[in-house]
Design a protein around this motif. Sequence first.
Motif, PDB file in Angstrom:
ATOM      1  N   LEU A   1     -55.527  19.781 -26.194  1.00 23.64           N
ATOM      2  CA  LEU A   1     -55.135  18.504 -25.588  1.00 23.64           C
ATOM      3  C   LEU A   1     -54.365  17.659 -26.595  1.00 23.64           C
ATOM      4  N   GLU A   2     -54.876  17.581 -27.815  1.00 25.42           N
ATOM      5  CA  GLU A   2     -54.191  16.780 -28.834  1.00 25.42           C
ATOM      6  C   GLU A   2     -52.811  17.340 -29.139  1.00 25.42           C
ATOM      7  N   GLU A   3     -52.733  18.643 -29.351  1.00 24.75           N
ATOM      8  CA  GLU A   3     -51.468  19.251 -29.766  1.00 24.75           C
ATOM      9  C   GLU A   3     -50.409  19.221 -28.668  1.00 24.75           C
ATOM     10  N   GLN A   4     -50.834  19.389 -27.419  1.00 26.28           N
ATOM     11  CA  GLN A   4     -49.856  19.469 -26.333  1.00 26.28           C
ATOM     12  C   GLN A   4     -49.524  18.117 -25.700  1.00 26.28           C
ATOM     13  N   HIS A   5     -50.488  17.175 -25.738  1.00 32.15           N
ATOM     14  CA  HIS A   5     -50.272  15.954 -24.963  1.00 32.15           C
ATOM     15  C   HIS A   5     -50.407  14.656 -25.756  1.00 32.15           C
ATOM     16  N   ILE A   6     -51.114  14.677 -26.865  1.00 37.25           N
ATOM     17  CA  ILE A   6     -51.299  13.433 -27.617  1.00 37.25           C
ATOM     18  C   ILE A   6     -50.318  13.334 -28.783  1.00 37.25           C
ATOM     19  N   PHE A   7     -50.293  14.339 -29.633  1.00 41.57           N
ATOM     20  CA  PHE A   7     -49.403  14.279 -30.796  1.00 41.57           C
ATOM     21  C   PHE A   7     -47.936  14.084 -30.419  1.00 41.57           C
ATOM     22  N   PRO A   8     -47.443  14.710 -29.342  1.00 40.49           N
ATOM     23  CA  PRO A   8     -46.035  14.474 -28.975  1.00 40.49           C
ATOM     24  C   PRO A   8     -45.726  12.998 -28.671  1.00 40.49           C
ATOM     25  N   LEU A   9     -46.737  12.247 -28.258  1.00 40.36           N
ATOM     26  CA  LEU A   9     -46.512  10.823 -27.994  1.00 40.36           C
ATOM     27  C   LEU A   9     -46.217  10.048 -29.275  1.00 40.36           C
ATOM     28  N   LEU A  10     -46.612  10.603 -30.404  1.00 35.02           N
ATOM     29  CA  LEU A  10     -46.404   9.937 -31.692  1.00 35.02           C
ATOM     30  C   LEU A  10     -45.152  10.423 -32.407  1.00 35.02           C
ATOM     31  N   GLY A  11     -44.538  11.456 -31.879  1.00 33.13           N
ATOM     32  CA  GLY A  11     -43.349  11.992 -32.528  1.00 33.13           C
ATOM     33  C   GLY A  11     -43.724  12.871 -33.717  1.00 33.13           C
ATOM     34  N   ASN A  12     -42.721  13.257 -34.449  1.00 32.43           N
ATOM     35  CA  ASN A  12     -42.918  14.165 -35.573  1.00 32.43           C
ATOM     36  C   ASN A  12     -43.017  13.343 -36.860  1.00 32.43           C
ATOM     37  N   ASN A  13     -44.183  12.740 -37.092  1.00 33.07           N
ATOM     38  CA  ASN A  13     -44.339  11.912 -38.282  1.00 33.07           C
ATOM     39  C   ASN A  13     -45.354  12.526 -39.240  1.00 33.07           C
ATOM     40  N   VAL A  14     -45.515  11.911 -40.378  1.00 35.79           N
ATOM     41  CA  VAL A  14     -46.362  12.465 -41.431  1.00 35.79           C
ATOM     42  C   VAL A  14     -47.837  12.553 -40.999  1.00 35.79           C
ATOM     43  N   ARG A  15     -48.289  11.603 -40.184  1.00 35.56           N
ATOM     44  CA  ARG A  15     -49.681  11.634 -39.733  1.00 35.56           C
ATOM     45  C   ARG A  15     -49.925  12.761 -38.744  1.00 35.56           C
ATOM     46  N   VAL A  16     -48.969  13.026 -37.884  1.00 33.77           N
ATOM     47  CA  VAL A  16     -49.100  14.154 -36.953  1.00 33.77           C
ATOM     48  C   VAL A  16     -49.078  15.464 -37.736  1.00 33.77           C
ATOM     49  N   LYS A  17     -48.201  15.561 -38.723  1.00 41.88           N
ATOM     50  CA  LYS A  17     -48.162  16.770 -39.551  1.00 41.88           C
ATOM     51  C   LYS A  17     -49.487  16.987 -40.264  1.00 41.88           C
ATOM     52  N   LYS A  18     -50.086  15.901 -40.758  1.00 42.95           N
ATOM     53  CA  LYS A  18     -51.393  16.011 -41.407  1.00 42.95           C
ATOM     54  C   LYS A  18     -52.454  16.477 -40.413  1.00 42.95           C
ATOM     55  N   ALA A  19     -52.428  15.945 -39.202  1.00 41.25           N
ATOM     56  CA  ALA A  19     -53.390  16.336 -38.169  1.00 41.25           C
ATOM     57  C   ALA A  19     -53.249  17.823 -37.833  1.00 41.25           C
ATOM     58  N   LEU A  20     -52.016  18.283 -37.689  1.00 41.81           N
ATOM     59  CA  LEU A  20     -51.797  19.702 -37.383  1.00 41.81           C
ATOM     60  C   LEU A  20     -52.268  20.594 -38.535  1.00 41.81           C
ATOM     61  N   ALA A  21     -52.047  20.162 -39.769  1.00 43.58           N
ATOM     62  CA  ALA A  21     -52.534  20.919 -40.927  1.00 43.58           C
ATOM     63  C   ALA A  21     -54.065  20.955 -40.925  1.00 43.58           C
ATOM     64  N   ASN A  22     -54.685  19.839 -40.559  1.00 48.94           N
ATOM     65  CA  ASN A  22     -56.147  19.819 -40.460  1.00 48.94           C
ATOM     66  C   ASN A  22     -56.633  20.776 -39.379  1.00 48.94           C
ATOM     67  N   HIS A  23     -55.961  20.804 -38.242  1.00 50.19           N
ATOM     68  CA  HIS A  23     -56.325  21.745 -37.176  1.00 50.19           C
ATOM     69  C   HIS A  23     -56.287  23.179 -37.706  1.00 50.19           C
ATOM     70  N   ARG A  24     -55.236  23.504 -38.459  1.00 48.45           N
ATOM     71  CA  ARG A  24     -55.111  24.872 -38.991  1.00 48.45           C
ATOM     72  C   ARG A  24     -56.252  25.198 -39.957  1.00 48.45           C
ATOM     73  N   ARG A  25     -56.587  24.251 -40.849  1.00 55.15           N
ATOM     74  CA  ARG A  25     -57.687  24.491 -41.799  1.00 55.15           C
ATOM     75  C   ARG A  25     -59.016  24.662 -41.075  1.00 55.15           C
ATOM     76  N   ILE A  26     -59.256  23.831 -40.084  1.00 57.98           N
ATOM     77  CA  ILE A  26     -60.505  23.919 -39.322  1.00 57.98           C
ATOM     78  C   ILE A  26     -60.571  25.245 -38.573  1.00 57.98           C
ATOM     79  N   HIS A  27     -59.469  25.645 -37.945  1.00 60.06           N
ATOM     80  CA  HIS A  27     -59.444  26.946 -37.255  1.00 60.06           C
ATOM     81  C   HIS A  27     -59.703  28.084 -38.237  1.00 60.06           C
ATOM     82  N   LYS A  28     -59.134  27.985 -39.427  1.00 62.10           N
ATOM     83  CA  LYS A  28     -59.339  29.025 -40.435  1.00 62.10           C
ATOM     84  C   LYS A  28     -60.818  29.121 -40.819  1.00 62.10           C
TER      85      LYS A  28
END
Length: 150
Positions: free
Chosen positions: A56-83
Amino acid sequence: MAAKYPALEPLSAEHRQVLQLCENIRIGLRNNIPKKRIRTYTNWFKTNFLDPHFELEEQHIFPLLGNNVRVKKALANHRRIHKLLSCDCDNERVLNLLEEELATYIRFEERVLYKELAQNLHADDLEILKKYHANISFSEEAWKDKFWLS
C-alpha cells in the motif's frame, strides 16, 4: 500523530500493530522463547500484515510524495526489513536487528514521512487512500501461539 491528522489514523493504527510486533519479539527474546517460535510468528506477521502494508505504501502513498530523499529512505528501509524477514534463520541477532529496524522505521514514518504526507494531501488523495486501505484486514487474534503472554 493521528489526533493531528485524522485522515491518517488507519495507517497510524497499523504502525501501532508493528510496534506491538516489536514488543512481542523483545518479550520472546527476554523470556528465552525458542527462536524458531518467534521466527514463525514474524513470518506469519510478514505475510498477513507487513507485505500488504508495504505494498500500500509503495504503490499508493509514496507516489503522493514524489521522488524525494525521505521516500528513498523509506524504500531502503523496506528493503532492509524484507531482507531481515527473508533470512532463513532464527538466531537472536537477526531477531534483534529486525525489531530495532522496524521500530526505528515506524517512528521515522510517523514523525517525518506521514507528517509530510498529511501536509501535502488533497481531498481526492485521501479518498483514494481510504479505498486502498480498506482492502487490508488484519487480526492478530488469528495467531494462536501467543508466546509473549507466557
